[in-house]
Write an enzyme that holds these catalytic residues in place. Structure first.
Site, short mmCIF file in Angstrom:
data_model
loop_
_atom_site.label_atom_id
_atom_site.label_comp_id
_atom_site.label_asym_id
_atom_site.label_seq_id
_atom_site.Cartn_x
_atom_site.Cartn_y
_atom_site.Cartn_z
N SER A 191 0.80 -1.23 0.00
CA SER A 191 0.00 0.00 0.00
C SER A 191 0.83 1.27 0.00
O SER A 191 0.30 2.35 -0.24
CB SER A 191 -0.96 0.01 1.20
OG SER A 191 -0.27 0.26 2.40
N LYS A 217 1.24 4.23 6.97
CA LYS A 217 0.49 5.13 6.08
C LYS A 217 1.04 6.54 6.18
O LYS A 217 1.77 6.89 7.12
CB LYS A 217 -0.99 5.18 6.48
CG LYS A 217 -1.77 3.92 6.18
CD LYS A 217 -2.07 3.83 4.70
CE LYS A 217 -2.91 2.64 4.37
NZ LYS A 217 -2.17 1.39 4.29
#
Length: 152
Positions: free
Chosen positions: A72, A109
């Site tokens: 991701s 993230k």
């Protein structure tokens, strides 16, 4: 958001390592910049020894390493299998890449803050971003300072 949905949209942490300050190995540091062109025969001397711990780790007591599992964050240069150096003493500000605990799972993230809203942004369009609400189990564990990965 259910835990199963979250697992499908995050880069997980495969392993967590602590920093061992006793481990030191000084390696050669060349005085001149390295060119991608032809090497200069005059550049064959070493200026000093470089200890990567001194260069990469500013606060050993607050530093840990994690191994990434998932894709991701590939847009930020973080690939599955990479090792991240994480500093818990740094403040997570807007646009920091963080290791966080969300809904009982670790994730890596990009932290985005807009007013009082917090978002955990993926760096891969195939993955969903996460909106953090007041009801969510959420904690920033540290700020990513370096990425270590093998050159292909």
């Amino acid at each position: 958001m259910s835990r199963d949905i979250i697992k499908n949209h995050i880069s997980n942490i495969a392993k967590i390592f602590s920093f061992d300050k006793r481990t030191r190995q000084k390696l050669p540091l060349f005085i001149s910049k390295i060119s991608a062109g032809f090497p200069s025969p005059a550049d064959d001397f070493i200026e000093k020894k470089l200890d990567l711990n001194e260069y990469l780790i500013k606060k050993p007591a607050a530093t840990f390493f994690v191994q990434v599992e998932g894709m991701s964050m590939i847009g930020a240069g973080i690939n599955s299998g990479d090792i991240l150096i994480v500093d818990r003493s740094l403040e997570a500000v807007d646009n920091s890449i963080v290791v966080a605990m969300f809904a009982g799972e670790f994730t890596i993230k990009r932290l985005k803050k807009k007013g009082k809203s917090i978002y955990l942004m993926a760096e891969n369009p195939d993955y969903n971003n996460i909106t953090v609400t007041a009801d969510d189990d959420f904690e920033v564990w540290g700020v990513v300072t370096y990425v270590i990965h093998r050159v292909k």
